[in-house]
Write a protein that holds these residues in place. Structure first.
Motif, PDB file in Angstrom:
ATOM      1  N   LEU A 193       8.219   1.013   2.747  1.00 47.06           N
ATOM      2  CA  LEU A 193       8.382   1.324   1.318  1.00 47.06           C
ATOM      3  C   LEU A 193       7.347   2.359   0.893  1.00 47.06           C
ATOM      4  O   LEU A 193       6.333   2.537   1.569  1.00 47.06           O
ATOM      5  N   PRO A 194       7.600   3.048  -0.239  1.00 47.66           N
ATOM      6  CA  PRO A 194       6.617   4.023  -0.723  1.00 47.66           C
ATOM      7  C   PRO A 194       5.265   3.338  -0.929  1.00 47.66           C
ATOM      8  O   PRO A 194       5.211   2.240  -1.488  1.00 47.66           O
ATOM      9  N   ARG A 195       4.205   3.986  -0.478  1.00 47.87           N
ATOM     10  CA  ARG A 195       2.925   3.284  -0.391  1.00 47.87           C
ATOM     11  C   ARG A 195       2.049   3.458  -1.625  1.00 47.87           C
ATOM     12  O   ARG A 195       1.948   4.560  -2.178  1.00 47.87           O
ATOM     13  N   ALA A 196       1.406   2.360  -2.009  1.00 46.26           N
ATOM     14  CA  ALA A 196       0.433   2.399  -3.102  1.00 46.26           C
ATOM     15  C   ALA A 196      -0.801   3.170  -2.619  1.00 46.26           C
ATOM     16  O   ALA A 196      -1.116   3.162  -1.425  1.00 46.26           O
ATOM     17  N   THR A 197      -1.519   3.808  -3.559  1.00 47.76           N
ATOM     18  CA  THR A 197      -2.634   4.679  -3.153  1.00 47.76           C
ATOM     19  C   THR A 197      -3.789   3.897  -2.532  1.00 47.76           C
ATOM     20  O   THR A 197      -4.584   4.465  -1.792  1.00 47.76           O
ATOM     21  N   ILE A 198      -3.874   2.593  -2.776  1.00 47.43           N
ATOM     22  CA  ILE A 198      -4.973   1.797  -2.219  1.00 47.43           C
ATOM     23  C   ILE A 198      -4.854   1.672  -0.688  1.00 47.43           C
ATOM     24  O   ILE A 198      -5.843   1.396   0.009  1.00 47.43           O
ATOM     25  N   ILE A 199      -3.659   1.858  -0.156  1.00 47.92           N
ATOM     26  CA  ILE A 199      -3.479   1.820   1.313  1.00 47.92           C
ATOM     27  C   ILE A 199      -4.018   3.136   1.889  1.00 47.92           C
ATOM     28  O   ILE A 199      -3.515   4.210   1.558  1.00 47.92           O
ATOM     29  N   GLU A 249      -0.687   9.022   7.461  1.00 44.84           N
ATOM     30  CA  GLU A 249      -0.457  10.091   6.470  1.00 44.84           C
ATOM     31  C   GLU A 249       0.966  10.105   5.910  1.00 44.84           C
ATOM     32  O   GLU A 249       1.285  10.982   5.103  1.00 44.84           O
ATOM     33  N   LEU A 250       1.818   9.194   6.321  1.00 45.26           N
ATOM     34  CA  LEU A 250       3.169   9.154   5.746  1.00 45.26           C
ATOM     35  C   LEU A 250       3.071   8.673   4.300  1.00 45.26           C
ATOM     36  O   LEU A 250       2.114   7.989   3.926  1.00 45.26           O
ATOM     37  N   PRO A 251       4.071   9.007   3.478  1.00 46.34           N
ATOM     38  CA  PRO A 251       4.053   8.538   2.084  1.00 46.34           C
ATOM     39  C   PRO A 251       4.469   7.071   1.962  1.00 46.34           C
ATOM     40  O   PRO A 251       4.529   6.541   0.862  1.00 46.34           O
ATOM     41  N   THR A 252       4.761   6.428   3.104  1.00 48.00           N
ATOM     42  CA  THR A 252       5.269   5.048   3.078  1.00 48.00           C
ATOM     43  C   THR A 252       4.313   4.102   3.794  1.00 48.00           C
ATOM     44  O   THR A 252       3.407   4.536   4.500  1.00 48.00           O
ATOM     45  N   VAL A 253       4.548   2.809   3.610  1.00 51.25           N
ATOM     46  CA  VAL A 253       3.788   1.804   4.361  1.00 51.25           C
ATOM     47  C   VAL A 253       4.749   0.733   4.862  1.00 51.25           C
ATOM     48  O   VAL A 253       5.695   0.362   4.162  1.00 51.25           O
ATOM     49  N   GLY A 254       4.513   0.247   6.079  1.00 54.96           N
ATOM     50  CA  GLY A 254       5.316  -0.846   6.639  1.00 54.96           C
ATOM     51  C   GLY A 254       4.683  -2.177   6.234  1.00 54.96           C
ATOM     52  O   GLY A 254       3.505  -2.400   6.472  1.00 54.96           O
ATOM     53  N   LEU A 255       5.482  -3.048   5.601  1.00 57.07           N
ATOM     54  CA  LEU A 255       4.957  -4.326   5.095  1.00 57.07           C
ATOM     55  C   LEU A 255       5.698  -5.486   5.748  1.00 57.07           C
ATOM     56  O   LEU A 255       6.915  -5.425   5.946  1.00 57.07           O
ATOM     57  N   ARG A 256       4.935  -6.544   6.059  1.00 56.15           N
ATOM     58  CA  ARG A 256       5.578  -7.710   6.676  1.00 56.15           C
ATOM     59  C   ARG A 256       4.854  -8.983   6.259  1.00 56.15           C
ATOM     60  O   ARG A 256       3.627  -8.994   6.147  1.00 56.15           O
ATOM     61  N   VAL A 257       5.633 -10.048   6.051  1.00 50.84           N
ATOM     62  CA  VAL A 257       5.092 -11.384   5.809  1.00 50.84           C
ATOM     63  C   VAL A 257       5.425 -12.218   7.043  1.00 50.84           C
ATOM     64  O   VAL A 257       6.580 -12.598   7.243  1.00 50.84           O
TER      65      VAL A 257
END
Ligand code: AMP
Ligand code: MG
Length: 325
Positions: free
Chosen positions: A97-103, A110-118
């Motif tokens: 998903l599009p990444r928050a700036t804190i990541i 450097e991608l604009p996204t972040v991979g998230l998992r629970v």
């Protein structure tokens, strides 16, 4: 020296304190062992890349204890992502998903996204709750090689290079998470994994595959050579294509019994699931590849499985393992 911690209160406290101090801890998850660091600390995350000898273009998955916390690190969440999270989290699914700036940039390569998992594994969950930080965690192996499904596998590759491993026994799925991105709200599978395309399609209807236009691999699982053994590996689709048994060959049959003609004459012959269960085969696949690689065989022969459901993820790993550098 890397410390081996039991997943009890004391071990979890110790692991949490190492992570808060910027150290590295390998933790069991339901897919494979992950090499965790504080995702908000770029220096700690840099240590992951160093320990794994992972190229910096390869983004990490960030692990959280709940969907609510996970989505807090995304700037927008499509409906399909919420539906998938509701159905499969906690579990072996990564949402890009599009990444928050804190990541930090280094987490996302450097991608604009972040991979998230629970994750669903009890030890991973307890650690996440205890540490109170998002944990960046790729598979806890040297880059490009077979993923670890036990604490011993982790130490095989990383002993001395990481602070600790939480020993939670064997991983149940044995295949990495399915990585899903979104284009115009439609799920796109970037890496096949423990949650199948069929499961995603049943929920969301339309499902795309692969990144369409890529200047670089979006998921390292998309690199041609990955999950590699040191011993050359040949794949066969049908039992009647297998060569004569050879004293230098290690045969692995993914799903179904050993063919009669292969029962003797090979250095070793192994059926991962004689009954043909892909779940059972997936759970032992990486351990079998490691064992075969260490057996002294000069050639690994693998009878692949049908290309549907979990079989797609299994065959995908095997095809990449078979590509020689
Ligand atoms: P590993 O850490 O070795 O299990 O691999 C993690 C997987 O998640 C890789 O295939 C990554 O490339 C993928 N991944 C993590 N973050 C992203 C992202 N922002 N975009 C695309 N793929 C990602
Ligand atoms: Mg990996």
């Amino acid at each position: 020296m890397t410390r081996r911690l039991s997943p009890d209160q004391q071990g979890l406290d110790e692991a949490a304190s190492i992570l808060r101090g910027g150290g590295l801890v390998a933790m069991p998850t339901e897919t494979v062992y992950g090499l965790a660091a504080n995702a908000l600390d770029p220096v700690a995350v840099a240590r992951i890349f160093e320990a794994k000898r992972r190229p910096s273009f390869d983004p990490l998955i960030v692990h959280l204890p709940s969907a609510e916390e996970a989505f807090g690190y995304a700037t927008s969440v499509p409906d399909a992502a919420r539906e998938l999270a509701a159905a499969f989290w906690p579990g072996p699914l990564t949402l890009v998903l599009p990444r928050a700036t804190i990541i930090p940039d280094i987490v996302a390569a450097e991608l604009p996204t972040v991979g998230l998992r629970v994750p669903a594994h009890a030890v991973a969950r307890q650690l996440l709750e205890r540490v109170g930080l998002p944990l960046a965690a790729p598979s806890a192996n040297l880059f490009g090689f077979v993923s670890p499904t036990s604490a011993v596998h982790v130490l095989d590759g990383l002993d001395g290079h990481i602070d600790a491993v939480l020993d939670g026994g064997l991983c149940t799925h044995g295949l990495e998470s399915t990585v899903v991105a979104f284009e115009a709200g439609i799920p796109i599978i970037l890496r096949h994994g423990a949650i199948t395309r069929e499961q995603i399609a049943a929920l969301c209807g339309e499902v795309g595959e692969g990144a369409r236009v890529l200047e670089r691999p979006l998921a390292p699982g998309q690199l041609a050579r990955h999950y590699a053994t040191r011993t050359p590996l040949r794949l066969f689709d049908r039992a009647d294509q297998l060569p004569e048994p050879a004293a230098t060959a290690f045969l692995i049959v993914v799903a179904g019994p050993l063919p009669d003609a292969q029962r003797s004459g090979n250095l070793s012959a192994r059926a991962l699931s004689p009954s043909g269960s892909l779940t059972e085969a997936a759970a032992t696949l990486f351990a079998a590849l490691r064992e075969a690689d260490a057996s002294g065989a000069l050639e690994l022969r693998i009878l692949t499985c049908e290309d549907h459901g979990l079989g797609r993820a299994i065959n995908d790993r095997l095809r990449r393992a078979a590509v020689r550098a």
